[in-house]
Each structure stands twice: as structure tokens, then as C-alpha cells.
Design a protein around this motif. Structure first.
Motif, PDB file in Angstrom:
ATOM      1  N   GLU A 173      12.781  21.310  10.523  1.00 21.78           N
ATOM      2  CA  GLU A 173      13.422  20.009  10.351  1.00 21.78           C
ATOM      3  C   GLU A 173      14.198  19.615  11.607  1.00 21.78           C
ATOM      4  OE1 GLU A 173      17.047  18.145   7.741  1.00 21.78           O
ATOM      5  OE2 GLU A 173      15.503  19.249   6.630  1.00 21.78           O
ATOM      6  N   ALA A 174      14.898  20.567  12.200  1.00 17.88           N
ATOM      7  CA  ALA A 174      15.673  20.274  13.405  1.00 17.88           C
ATOM      8  C   ALA A 174      14.764  19.842  14.554  1.00 17.88           C
ATOM      9  CB  ALA A 174      16.487  21.500  13.811  1.00 17.88           C
ATOM     10  N   GLU A 175      13.629  20.510  14.709  1.00 19.53           N
ATOM     11  CA  GLU A 175      12.694  20.131  15.772  1.00 19.53           C
ATOM     12  C   GLU A 175      12.114  18.745  15.515  1.00 19.53           C
ATOM     13  OE1 GLU A 175      10.904  24.476  17.123  1.00 19.53           O
ATOM     14  OE2 GLU A 175      10.126  23.492  15.322  1.00 19.53           O
ATOM     15  N   ALA A 176      11.782  18.450  14.258  1.00 21.95           N
ATOM     16  CA  ALA A 176      11.220  17.148  13.923  1.00 21.95           C
ATOM     17  C   ALA A 176      12.232  16.035  14.154  1.00 21.95           C
ATOM     18  CB  ALA A 176      10.754  17.143  12.469  1.00 21.95           C
ATOM     19  N   LEU A 177      13.483  16.289  13.844  1.00 16.92           N
ATOM     20  CA  LEU A 177      14.514  15.263  13.998  1.00 16.92           C
ATOM     21  C   LEU A 177      14.783  14.920  15.453  1.00 16.92           C
ATOM     22  CD1 LEU A 177      17.019  16.300  11.201  1.00 16.92           C
ATOM     23  CD2 LEU A 177      15.596  14.235  11.263  1.00 16.92           C
ATOM     24  N   GLU A 178      14.389  15.782  16.372  1.00 17.91           N
ATOM     25  CA  GLU A 178      14.475  15.411  17.785  1.00 17.91           C
ATOM     26  C   GLU A 178      13.478  14.313  18.116  1.00 17.91           C
ATOM     27  OE1 GLU A 178      15.150  18.281  20.959  1.00 17.91           O
ATOM     28  OE2 GLU A 178      14.940  19.867  19.455  1.00 17.91           O
ATOM     29  N   VAL A 179      12.425  14.219  17.320  1.00 19.27           N
ATOM     30  CA  VAL A 179      11.412  13.171  17.518  1.00 19.27           C
ATOM     31  C   VAL A 179      11.833  11.911  16.776  1.00 19.27           C
ATOM     32  CG1 VAL A 179       8.985  12.571  17.213  1.00 19.27           C
ATOM     33  CG2 VAL A 179       9.642  14.932  17.760  1.00 19.27           C
ATOM     34  N   SER A 180      12.038  12.030  15.463  1.00 21.05           N
ATOM     35  CA  SER A 180      12.453  10.878  14.650  1.00 21.05           C
ATOM     36  C   SER A 180      12.884  11.372  13.284  1.00 21.05           C
ATOM     37  CB  SER A 180      11.308   9.875  14.496  1.00 21.05           C
ATOM     38  OG  SER A 180      11.698   8.795  13.668  1.00 21.05           O
ATOM     39  N   ASP A 181      13.678  10.552  12.613  1.00 19.66           N
ATOM     40  CA  ASP A 181      14.033  10.863  11.224  1.00 19.66           C
ATOM     41  C   ASP A 181      13.127  10.138  10.237  1.00 19.66           C
ATOM     42  OD1 ASP A 181      15.016   8.351  11.781  1.00 19.66           O
ATOM     43  OD2 ASP A 181      17.032   8.711  10.988  1.00 19.66           O
ATOM     44  N   HIS A 182      12.074   9.490  10.747  1.00 19.32           N
ATOM     45  CA  HIS A 182      11.081   8.821   9.904  1.00 19.32           C
ATOM     46  C   HIS A 182       9.716   9.452  10.107  1.00 19.32           C
ATOM     47  CE1 HIS A 182      13.192   4.961   8.701  1.00 19.32           C
ATOM     48  NE2 HIS A 182      14.033   5.479   9.583  1.00 19.32           N
ATOM     49  N   TYR A 183       8.909   9.479   9.045  1.00 14.11           N
ATOM     50  CA  TYR A 183       7.486   9.732   9.188  1.00 14.11           C
ATOM     51  C   TYR A 183       6.807   8.442   9.628  1.00 14.11           C
ATOM     52  CZ  TYR A 183       8.122  13.831   6.071  1.00 14.11           C
ATOM     53  OH  TYR A 183       8.525  15.006   5.496  1.00 14.11           O
ATOM     54  N   PRO A 184       5.721   8.531  10.395  1.00 13.71           N
ATOM     55  CA  PRO A 184       4.870   7.356  10.563  1.00 13.71           C
ATOM     56  C   PRO A 184       4.199   7.029   9.224  1.00 13.71           C
ATOM     57  CG  PRO A 184       4.323   9.102  12.141  1.00 13.71           C
ATOM     58  CD  PRO A 184       5.203   9.711  11.101  1.00 13.71           C
ATOM     59  N   VAL A 185       3.892   5.773   9.019  1.00 12.85           N
ATOM     60  CA  VAL A 185       3.035   5.383   7.897  1.00 12.85           C
ATOM     61  C   VAL A 185       1.738   4.841   8.476  1.00 12.85           C
ATOM     62  CG1 VAL A 185       4.847   4.987   6.199  1.00 12.85           C
ATOM     63  CG2 VAL A 185       4.214   3.131   7.745  1.00 12.85           C
ATOM     64  N   GLU A 186       0.640   5.020   7.741  1.00 14.20           N
ATOM     65  CA  GLU A 186      -0.659   4.689   8.313  1.00 14.20           C
ATOM     66  C   GLU A 186      -1.624   4.206   7.235  1.00 14.20           C
ATOM     67  OE1 GLU A 186      -1.368   8.624   9.894  1.00 14.20           O
ATOM     68  OE2 GLU A 186      -2.754   9.107   8.254  1.00 14.20           O
ATOM     69  N   VAL A 187      -2.651   3.510   7.682  1.00 17.11           N
ATOM     70  CA  VAL A 187      -3.728   3.077   6.805  1.00 17.11           C
ATOM     71  C   VAL A 187      -5.007   3.053   7.625  1.00 17.11           C
ATOM     72  CG1 VAL A 187      -3.394   0.606   7.262  1.00 17.11           C
ATOM     73  CG2 VAL A 187      -4.465   1.339   5.117  1.00 17.11           C
ATOM     74  N   GLU A 188      -6.138   3.330   6.979  1.00 17.07           N
ATOM     75  CA  GLU A 188      -7.432   3.294   7.656  1.00 17.07           C
ATOM     76  C   GLU A 188      -8.260   2.117   7.141  1.00 17.07           C
ATOM     77  OE1 GLU A 188      -8.367   7.896   8.865  1.00 17.07           O
ATOM     78  OE2 GLU A 188      -8.927   7.225   6.855  1.00 17.07           O
TER      79      GLU A 188
ATOM     80  N   LEU B 127       0.804  -1.219   0.000  1.00 18.21           N
ATOM     81  CA  LEU B 127       0.000   0.000   0.000  1.00 18.21           C
ATOM     82  C   LEU B 127       0.838   1.269   0.000  1.00 18.21           C
ATOM     83  CD1 LEU B 127      -2.871  -0.945   2.483  1.00 18.21           C
ATOM     84  CD2 LEU B 127      -2.677  -1.410   0.030  1.00 18.21           C
ATOM     85  N   ILE B 128       2.048   1.205   0.504  1.00 20.45           N
ATOM     86  CA  ILE B 128       2.984   2.335   0.424  1.00 20.45           C
ATOM     87  C   ILE B 128       3.933   2.037  -0.729  1.00 20.45           C
ATOM     88  CG2 ILE B 128       4.730   3.707   1.611  1.00 20.45           C
ATOM     89  CD1 ILE B 128       2.025   3.960   2.928  1.00 20.45           C
ATOM     90  N   GLY B 129       3.870   2.838  -1.769  1.00 18.46           N
ATOM     91  CA  GLY B 129       4.585   2.533  -2.999  1.00 18.46           C
ATOM     92  C   GLY B 129       6.054   2.907  -2.969  1.00 18.46           C
ATOM     93  N   ASP B 130       6.760   2.498  -4.015  1.00 16.10           N
ATOM     94  CA  ASP B 130       8.200   2.719  -4.103  1.00 16.10           C
ATOM     95  C   ASP B 130       8.569   4.195  -4.240  1.00 16.10           C
ATOM     96  OD1 ASP B 130       8.431  -0.017  -3.996  1.00 16.10           O
ATOM     97  OD2 ASP B 130       8.811  -0.283  -6.141  1.00 16.10           O
ATOM     98  N   LYS B 131       7.637   5.026  -4.676  1.00 15.60           N
ATOM     99  CA  LYS B 131       7.943   6.446  -4.874  1.00 15.60           C
ATOM    100  C   LYS B 131       7.591   7.307  -3.665  1.00 15.60           C
ATOM    101  CE  LYS B 131       7.465   6.258  -9.918  1.00 15.60           C
ATOM    102  NZ  LYS B 131       6.790   6.834 -11.117  1.00 15.60           N
ATOM    103  N   ALA B 132       7.111   6.682  -2.611  1.00 10.84           N
ATOM    104  CA  ALA B 132       6.763   7.436  -1.403  1.00 10.84           C
ATOM    105  C   ALA B 132       8.031   7.934  -0.716  1.00 10.84           C
ATOM    106  CB  ALA B 132       5.959   6.560  -0.452  1.00 10.84           C
ATOM    107  N   ASP B 133       7.873   8.958   0.100  1.00  8.63           N
ATOM    108  CA  ASP B 133       8.969   9.447   0.937  1.00  8.63           C
ATOM    109  C   ASP B 133       8.538   9.292   2.389  1.00  8.63           C
ATOM    110  OD1 ASP B 133      11.168  10.643   2.057  1.00  8.63           O
ATOM    111  OD2 ASP B 133      10.614  12.672   1.474  1.00  8.63           O
ATOM    112  N   THR B 134       9.263   8.481   3.142  1.00  8.69           N
ATOM    113  CA  THR B 134       8.913   8.278   4.552  1.00  8.69           C
ATOM    114  C   THR B 134       9.990   8.843   5.476  1.00  8.69           C
ATOM    115  OG1 THR B 134       9.931   6.067   4.787  1.00  8.69           O
ATOM    116  CG2 THR B 134       7.685   6.178   3.891  1.00  8.69           C
ATOM    117  N   THR B 135      10.798   9.766   4.948  1.00  3.46           N
ATOM    118  CA  THR B 135      11.907  10.312   5.724  1.00  3.46           C
ATOM    119  C   THR B 135      11.695  11.797   6.016  1.00  3.46           C
ATOM    120  OG1 THR B 135      13.183  10.878   3.742  1.00  3.46           O
ATOM    121  CG2 THR B 135      13.500   8.680   4.650  1.00  3.46           C
ATOM    122  N   VAL B 136      12.169  12.226   7.170  1.00  8.77           N
ATOM    123  CA  VAL B 136      11.999  13.602   7.617  1.00  8.77           C
ATOM    124  C   VAL B 136      12.981  14.550   6.943  1.00  8.77           C
ATOM    125  CG1 VAL B 136      12.269  15.125   9.631  1.00  8.77           C
ATOM    126  CG2 VAL B 136      10.955  13.003   9.835  1.00  8.77           C
TER     127      VAL B 136
END
Length: 310
Positions: free
Chosen positions: A266-281, A217-226
Motif C-alpha cells: 500500500e505504501a509503494e502504491a500510494l507513492e504513485v496515487s491514492d486512486h485506481y485508474p478506471v477503464e473500459v474497452e 458503467l462504474i457502479g456505486d459499489k465499486a472501490d476506486t481507492t488504493v
């Protein structure tokens, strides 16, 4: 203007109260441990992210002392205003040598129950000890008559072994099916499935990709990085089972850009994680348009009356 035009919307409101969907998330929390738990701003972002999810599967949780995860759940429940809003289950520490992590499942008690769990025994006779961090598998109930149970299988691969570990998830699928007789599963997490760790020419050899019945469901062209200077589809969601696929809300599988959503640099987000969450409903039962209650039918009939402006 006649209220007749509002019938579809009213029908959904009658049959599907707010929050009827079930959102499932996977999040590489990048070395989540006591240090992050002690940072109020970081925990605030974690809580905002996780409160969007009915089931959240966390990876790279390095909470060796077992204090950071309970602190996160307590903060999440305070945010929800309900001390029993979320429960959680954790895997044992997994990994080789001194680098060990946990998989953590946090789930909303009003939406689901944890039914069973086990750690995959990584002793396949042809491929022993494939996983650096073997899957911790959990079976949940869902508020859906067509899909009453669902198995979640997280994986955080070792980058240098990503191809081998993703392929071996097919052996995990067979193991789960043999144990519980269940077809409906979601594989999710940081597969390191891009940017040099999985060569494009190798996808044809990866069984989780090539065997029928698996839907990425998450394709090869997605970006999951901060980081703004990377664009990699590391984190994935893969579903198996006709009922599970049928329950997926079209277009709902995506990376959640939490820096943009919460106005973080970006610096504030990287204190949390260098990845985005991925999700599905997933749809719940009411979205199958079950018959409305008598009171609901009365309201629906009134909505069909051609009212006009006074």
C-alpha cells in the motif's frame, strides 16, 4: 478431436488481430509533477499502467513548468520501443487561486487520432462558473466503422461541489452536441461521486444520472481507492450514445487494482496515487464479424476439416 471446435476461436483470430480492442482509461494521478517524474520506481509504475491504455485521461496533473508530462510520455515510448508510440495533448492550467491542474490525454498513435479539442466555457447563464476545473473536451477517431468518432469529457470535481459539478456535466453534454452534433461521448474521471460527497438521496436530482441515454458503467459499489481502509466509488465512466454503448465490451468497465497487479505494498502504491485508474474497452470494427479475406476463408475451411490425431 476435430478442429471444428476451434472454428470460433480461429474466426476471431482471422478477423481480429491482437490488440483490436480499444482500452480507454481515466486516472487521478494525485498531484503529478516534477517530483514524481524524478522518482524512477514511481515512473516505472506509471508507465506500466499507461501502456495498458490506448487512450488515457489523466487528472490532477500539476505540471506547472510543463516538464513532467513530456518526461512521462518519453518514458512510455521507450517502454513501448517506439519513439512515436504515444502522443499527448494537455489542457491549460485550470483552477481557482493557486491550486491549478491540467487534464492530459495520452493516446496510442496506431489506434487513434486526435481530431479536435476545446475548453468548455463555464459561463452558463443560469449556472456561471460551476466548475472549479472546467472540462477540456477532446474528439478522437476510432478504428470502428460503426463508431468512427468519440468525444471524451474528463472531470475532476471539487469534493465539496461534487453534486453540482456532476449535474452540470449535462450542460457540457448539450454544449458538445450543439458544437459538433455528436451523440457518442464518454464522461470520465474523478467525480468524487461517493463517500459523503454525493448523498444517495441527491442522485435523483443529478441530470447526468437521471436523463435518458446516460449509462454509468462504474457502479456505486465499486472501490476506486488504493487505501485499504476506504471503499469509495469516486472515479466513474459514463457513456452516452447508442453506438458508443453498443461498442462497449460487456464487463470491461472496472477499476484497475494496480498494486495487486504489480505486487506493490500500500505504501509503494500510494507513492504513485491514492486512486485506481478506471477503464473500459470498446470493440473495433473487426469484432462486428466483417467478411474475412480470401486467405482467411481458406484457413477457416481447413479448420473445419475433421482432422484426427495420428
Amino acid at each position: 478431436m476435430p478442429f471444428l471446435y476451434l472454428v470460433p476461436v480461429l474466426l476471431l483470430l482471422l478477423l481480429c488481430p491482437a490488440g483490436a480492442l480499444v482500452r480507454i482509461c481515466a486516472f487521478n494521478t494525485q498531484r503529478f509533477a516534477q517530483g514524481k517524474a524524478e522518482k524512477a520506481k514511481v515512473m516505472d509504475v506509471f508507465v506500466k499502467i499507461l501502456s495498458r491504455c490506448d487512450i488515457a485521461v489523466l487528472q490532477e496533473v500539476m505540471d506547472a513548468k510543463g516538464k513532467a508530462v513530456p518526461a512521462l510520455v518519453d518514458a512510455l515510448n521507450r517502454f513501448e520501443g517506439d519513439s512515436d508510440a504515444y502522443s499527448y495533448i494537455t489542457s491549460p492550467l485550470l483552477g481557482r487561486s493557486n491550486y491549478q491542474e491540467r487534464y492530459v490525454f495520452m493516446y496510442r498513435n496506431k489506434k487513434t487520432r486526435m481530431l479536435d479539442s476545446y475548453k468548455y466555457e463555464d459561463n452558463h447563464p443560469d449556472r456561471p462558473d460551476v466548475f472549479a476545473r472546467e472540462p477540456f473536451i477532446v474528439r478522437f477517431s476510432l478504428p470502428n466503422k460503426e463508431l468512427p468518432e468519440l468525444v471524451l469529457i474528463p472531470q475532476h470535481t471539487m469534493p465539496s461541489k461534487a453534486e453540482t459539478e456532476i449535474d452540470a456535466l449535462y450542460d457540457v453534454f448539450l454544449n458538445v452536441h450543439g458544437r459538433w452534433g455528436i451523440e457518442d461521448m464518454i464522461f470520465l474521471g474523478d467525480f468524487n461521486a461517493d463517500c459523503g460527497y454525493v448523498a444517495k438521496k441527491r442522485w435523483g436530482d443529478i441530470r447526468l444520472r437521471q436523463k435518458p441515454g446516460f449509462h454509468w458503467l462504474i457502479g456505486d459499489k465499486a472501490d476506486t481507492t488504493v487505501r485499504e481502509n476506504t471503499r469509495c466509488a469516486y472515479d466513474r465512466i459514463v457513456v452516452h450514445g447508442d453506438r458508443c454503448l453498443d461498442a462497449v465490451v460487456p464487463g470491461s468497465a472496472q477499476a484497475f487494482d494496480f498494486p495487486k497487479a504489480f505486487g506493490l505494498s500500500e505504501a509503494e502504491a500510494l507513492e504513485v496515487s491514492d486512486h485506481y485508474p478506471v477503464e473500459v474497452e470498446l470493440y473495433s470494427t473487426c469484432w462486428r464479424l466483417q467478411p474475412a479475406s480470401p486467405a482467411g476463408l481458406v484457413l477457416l475451411a481447413l479448420a473445419m476439416v475433421p482432422w484426427h490425431k495420428v
